[in-house]
Design a protein around this motif. Structure first.
Motif, PDB file in Angstrom:
ATOM      1  N   VAL A 121      -9.472  -1.254  16.782  1.00  0.00           N
ATOM      2  CA  VAL A 121      -9.167  -2.056  15.590  1.00  0.00           C
ATOM      3  C   VAL A 121      -8.576  -3.405  16.000  1.00  0.00           C
ATOM      4  O   VAL A 121      -8.947  -4.466  15.468  1.00  0.00           O
ATOM      5  N   CYS A 174     -11.291  -5.607  17.457  1.00  0.00           N
ATOM      6  CA  CYS A 174     -12.209  -6.094  16.405  1.00  0.00           C
ATOM      7  C   CYS A 174     -11.597  -7.281  15.662  1.00  0.00           C
ATOM      8  O   CYS A 174     -12.306  -8.218  15.250  1.00  0.00           O
ATOM      9  N   ASP A 224     -18.544  -5.785  12.236  1.00  0.00           N
ATOM     10  CA  ASP A 224     -18.289  -5.096  10.966  1.00  0.00           C
ATOM     11  C   ASP A 224     -18.543  -3.599  11.096  1.00  0.00           C
ATOM     12  O   ASP A 224     -17.782  -2.778  10.547  1.00  0.00           O
ATOM     13  N   ASN A 261     -15.735  -1.988  12.920  1.00  0.00           N
ATOM     14  CA  ASN A 261     -14.581  -1.864  12.018  1.00  0.00           C
ATOM     15  C   ASN A 261     -14.720  -0.645  11.127  1.00  0.00           C
ATOM     16  O   ASN A 261     -13.751   0.084  10.883  1.00  0.00           O
ATOM     17  N   LYS A 313     -12.183   2.896  11.463  1.00  0.00           N
ATOM     18  CA  LYS A 313     -11.178   3.015  10.398  1.00  0.00           C
ATOM     19  C   LYS A 313     -11.134   4.419   9.802  1.00  0.00           C
ATOM     20  O   LYS A 313     -10.383   4.668   8.876  1.00  0.00           O
TER      21      LYS A 313
END
Length: 951
Positions: free
Chosen positions: A19, A22, A95, A98, A102
């Motif tokens: 994270v 990113c 993207d 991500n 998550k």
């Protein structure tokens, strides 16, 4: 073994790190449309993606590894030619990452499975981006990358850990590349090499050596491409990979404080290598994609999916193969100097423990004497009892006898305990010494890591095919000895390939296999380390050696014709002697085997060679197992103990005097059908002769030389293990003494220097200064003047000795300033002739020592040098020389004139015991003749400068 995906804590760490990375990638992509010069930092993006890739490997998330590798592939293209297509693909990849990270750790596996098609599609499109001809790595853009050396590196001292780890991986890589060149399709070797550079990359990333990360990553891509079959490694590829490995190896040799300057000097080279490797892998990948796109377009992402599956733990990358806390074989870092001191103490403990049996023997003798006293008293008491001894006297005698008996019993018990204790002490001391010795030992394989590479490179340079084999690589060797063997190994291997092994075409013509054989063998034998290096090449051409020796004026044609093959082979170890007509960058300067010989001498070893013309050559090294202790023969010379290492002794013998034979003034005996010349130790060591009443001589026959010498000593004292104690440096080089030791009774023992000893023997024989074993008085009319000739060239020394001896002077020689200074302090000389350029102590230093000493300042000195510049003459004369002669332009008359100008003519002509003038040219040539010391040519011309003419 792969990490368990149920290890939630590890996955949580991965998700948090990804994270964060990113966010960094998104931040850089936001700069995409900014003005030129303020766009994305592709270096930062490259590091972020690398971090994601490495972390994904730890938790074995192959899909994320594939996506990150595809993003890395696109970065050079984006840096060279930014486009909306590249931006869109990179943004989509970020993207997607991500989204993937998550989710919770327990759901990541399912999420990857659900989105595998999307991951595959984005990866495929990123891989299909085409690089323009001018595209380069982000690190090799027009602005050179800034080399970042983090403060943690210096403050935490991590670089030395990286150095050790890198050395291990580079050793594996070097070995593998040699084998891969022979078998480019070996999956095992390619996998091993890829893992080695991958570990290098991880270690470099942890301490933020970005340039090394980039280079290692490019090397890793090459191996992956070769493993996938998209690239066939050629010798040119291997050359490039070796060059890259050498660059990293050079880094490991630097000190931490030198890292910034090293990177500043080598940064461009590193990134140029990385770019070359990247283009090699990229071109092969593009060819593979184009060839497979017509039939199996859906399999394009597989080029990325074959990522190594071995997980790497970032916290352990810099501690490769380091045991865990519960492992009983934990490693402890100890300095080499500290280990040497421990070994020295253990060696002393071993020797000290052997004093206890001596003490036990002494106490046993005391007990035996007490026993005799007790028996005597008992006998006296028995005799007195029959003659009416008074009761008081009888009682007193009984009390004395009882006390003696109690003392006997006490001594008996103590002797038993002391014997047991001494036995245990000796055993423990020996075990301690052996254990520390084993800990100092290293396998031969650790000292020959670079040899396969050396063989490969030299063979390629000379278009030869060589099969190199190491036998006994597991043989354990003392680390100090192993370190000193690197240079001899390199020179001997170079000598074998350059001089010995024939070109492949020539080998075929003479019926030999096209591929030559070169073998290094090591083993332990008779308490020594024996190493042989052999080839199946052309061997020695003894006629060529004979011719070269004459051409270089080392011997006359007459003497050369009589030299044996063994004597001829010794010329190879002389300085500046080579069989090549001209030197090249590989060999021909005549220094290689000279270095080998001196290095082996330094570590108290012996070197021999054996050759069969047309079939090959073998060098055989006999080395001690350790330098801290020696196993030596103790001997007595003039009532003092001396020792000689067993490695230098062929055998020892007790010989009746009536078996000594004579040839002229020389004495010898015959053993194994060979003549062995006899020289007393007193003559060799310049000690006073002492008459011996014993009709049997104790003789040590020295080994390792073509000249067979027998050293006569007073008596043998046995074989002992001795702890070598170096002499105080302030003593300088003592003639014929290399070190000292302490005997078991505390007596100091001098250890003889075998090489000095042989030189002394050579001088004695060549100068006809041998004395008969049975003393005899030789009258001389008057005292001759003595001259000391100092030069490191054996030829020059013998020229001077021959010229001066023939004119009636008594001449001694020294090989350098150190030996000369020691001789000057021990002997009286009327004149000194010295060279300038010499090892250990040069002529100017020697001259300064002489002129600064009140006892020797009046001794005249002649400088005899190759240097003929005016400033050299002025320097020599200013230092105190009385004459300055040049070797390139003097003849015997000029030398004699200078000598007689300073000290006058000799008192008398030299005569022998028959009243005849000595004539070296008529000396008998037999087995007692030292090699290379006969009939050197006289130098021509004259160029003399005297200090008197300058006053």
């Amino acid at each position: 073994m792969k990490n368990d995906l149920n290890d939630i804590s590890l996955l949580d760490l991965f998700l948090m790190e990804t994270v964060s990375q990113c966010l960094n990638l998104s931040h850089e992509l936001d700069k995409w449309d900014n003005a030129p010069g303020a766009g994305p930092d592709f270096n930062a993006m490259h590091r972020a993606i690398h971090s994601i890739t490495g972390a994904a490997r730890i938790v074995d998330l192959q899909a994320i590894i594939n996506l990150a590798r595809a993003m890395e592939h696109s970065l050079p293209i984006a840096a060279a030619k930014p486009s909306s297509e590249t931006y869109t693909l990179l943004q989509s990849a970020v993207d997607l990452l991500n989204q993937l990270v998550k989710v919770s750790a327990s759901q990541i596996k399912d999420t990857l499975h659900e989105k595998k098609n999307l991951i595959s599609n984005i990866s495929t499109h990123l891989l299909e981006l085409k690089a323009s001809p001018s595209s380069v790595l982000p690190e090799t853009s027009s602005a050179p990358p800034v080399v970042h050396i983090p403060t943690a590196l210096a403050s935490q001292g991590l670089f030395h850990i990286f150095r050790e780890d890198a050395e291990n991986h580079l050793a594996v890589l070097s070995d593998n590349l040699i084998q891969i060149e022979k078998n480019p399709r070996s999956g095992v070797l390619l996998e091993s090499s890829m893992r080695a550079v991958h570990s290098l990359k991880g270690a470099a990333r942890i301490i933020e050596l970005d340039a090394i990360v980039t280079l290692a990553h490019a090397m890793e891509d090459i191996f992956i491409a070769a493993e996938n079959g998209t690239l066939s490694l050629t010798p040119e590829h291997i050359d490039t990979l070796f060059t890259a490995a050498d660059a990293i190896k050079d880094l490991t040799k630097q000190d931490e404080e030198n890292l910034p300057s090293w990177f500043a000097d080598n940064n461009k080279t590193i990134f140029a290598l990385a770019e070359k490797l990247l283009h090699t892998e990229k071109n092969s990948a593009e060819c593979s994609v184009e060839a497979g796109s017509l039939t199996q377009p859906s399999e394009a992402p597989q080029a990325v999916s074959n990522e190594p599956e071995e997980p790497q733990n970032l916290s352990a990358t810099l501690h490769h193969n380091r045991p865990g806390p519960n492992n009983m074989d934990r490693l402890l870092r100890v300095s080499s100097q500290g280990m040497s001191q421990i070994l020295a103490l253990a060696s002393e403990a071993m020797i000290e423990s052997r004093w206890l049996p001596t003490i036990t023997s002494t106490i046993t003798r005391v007990k035996r004497q007490q026993d005799e006293v007790w028996y005597s008293l008992e006998k006296i008491r028995a005799q007195l009892a029959g003659s009416g001894i008074p009761p008081a006297l009888d009682s007193g005698l009984a009390d004395i006898v009882a006390k003696l008996k109690r003392n006997q019993d006490y001594f008996g018990h103590q002797i038993i305990e002391l014997t047991e204790h001494s036995t245990h002490a000796v055993t423990i001391g020996h075990r301690l010494h052996q254990e520390i010795l084993r800990n100092r030992m290293q396998p031969l394989s650790e000292g020959v890591i670079g040899l396969p590479r050396l063989v490969r490179d030299l063979a390629r340079q000379q278009n030869k095919t060589v099969r190199f084999e190491i036998i006994g690589s597991e043989t354990m060797i003392d680390r100090d000895i192993l370190e000193k063997l690197e240079s001899p190994f390199n020179h001997l291997i170079t000598n074998a390939i350059d001089h010995g092994i024939e070109p492949s075409a020539q080998r075929e013509k003479i019926g030999k296999p096209r591929e030559a054989s070169l073998t290094l063998t090591a083993c332990h034998h008779a308490g020594m380390l024996v190493i042989t290096i052999s080839d199946d090449g052309r061997g020695l051409n003894y006629e060529t050696l004979r011719k070269k020796a004459v051409e270089r004026r080392l011997v006359s044609e007459k003497v050369a014709a009589e030299l044996t093959e063994t004597e001829l082979s010794e010329f190879l170890f002389l300085p500046n002697f080579t069989t090549k007509d001209s030197a090249d960058k590989t060999s021909g300067r005549g220094v290689g085997l000279d270095i080998v010989y001196n290095t082996i001498r330094e570590i108290r070893g012996e070197i021999n060679l054996h050759s069969i013309p047309g079939q090959g050559l073998t060098f055989e090294l006999h080395l001690p197992l350790t330098l801290s202790t020696i196993r030596g023969l103790l001997m007595e010379i003039n009532n003092e103990p001396y020792a000689l290492p067993l490695i230098n002794i062929d055998h020892a013998v007790r010989l009746p005097r009536n078996e000594i034979k004579e040839m002229g003034t020389r004495q010898y005996f015959i053993t194994n059908n060979k003549r062995v010349g006899l020289i007393t130790a007193q003559q060799a060591l310049d000690l006073k002769e002492q008459e011996q009443d014993d009709d049997t001589l104790s003789i040590i026959v020295l080994g390792g030389t073509s000249n067979n010498y027998g050293l006569i000593v007073d008596r043998f004292q046995g074989i002992r293990d001795l702890v070598v104690q170096p002499l105080n440096p302030r003593l300088g080089k003592l003639r014929s003494i290399s070190a000292a030791a302490i005997g078991e009774d505390g007596t100091p023992i001098l250890i003889l220097d075998i090489n000095d000893l042989r030189q002394s023997m050579d001088r004695l024989i060549s100068g006809e200064r041998l004395q008969r074993i049975e003393p005899q008085i030789i009258s001389s009319h008057s005292k001759r003047k003595r001259i000391l000739a100092v030069d490191d060239s054996i030829t020059v020394r013998e020229v001077e000795r021959k010229i001066l001896t023939e004119h009636g002077f008594e001449v001694e020689v020294a090989v350098d300033g150190f030996e000369a200074w020691n001789m000057i302090r021990l002997n009286r000389y009327d004149l000194i002739i010295t060279d300038i350029d010499m090892p250990n102590m040069d002529g100017i230093e020697l001259l300064i020592h002489i002129k600064e000493a009140a006892d020797y300042e009046n001794i005249p000195v002649i400088i005899l040098s190759y240097k003929d510049r005016e400033e050299d003459r002025v320097r020599g004369l200013d230092a105190g020389a009385d004459y300055y002669l040049t070797k390139s332009s003097f003849h015997n008359l000029a030398l004699i004139e200078a000598v007689e100008d300073l000290i006058g003519p000799p008192s008398t002509s030299p005569i022998n015991e028959n009243g005849q003038r000595w004539d070296n040219s008529s000396l008998a040539e037999d087995t007692l003749r030292p090699s290379h010391l006969t009939d050197p040519p006289l130098l021509k011309g004259v160029n003399v400068t005297s200090s008197r003419s300058r006053i």
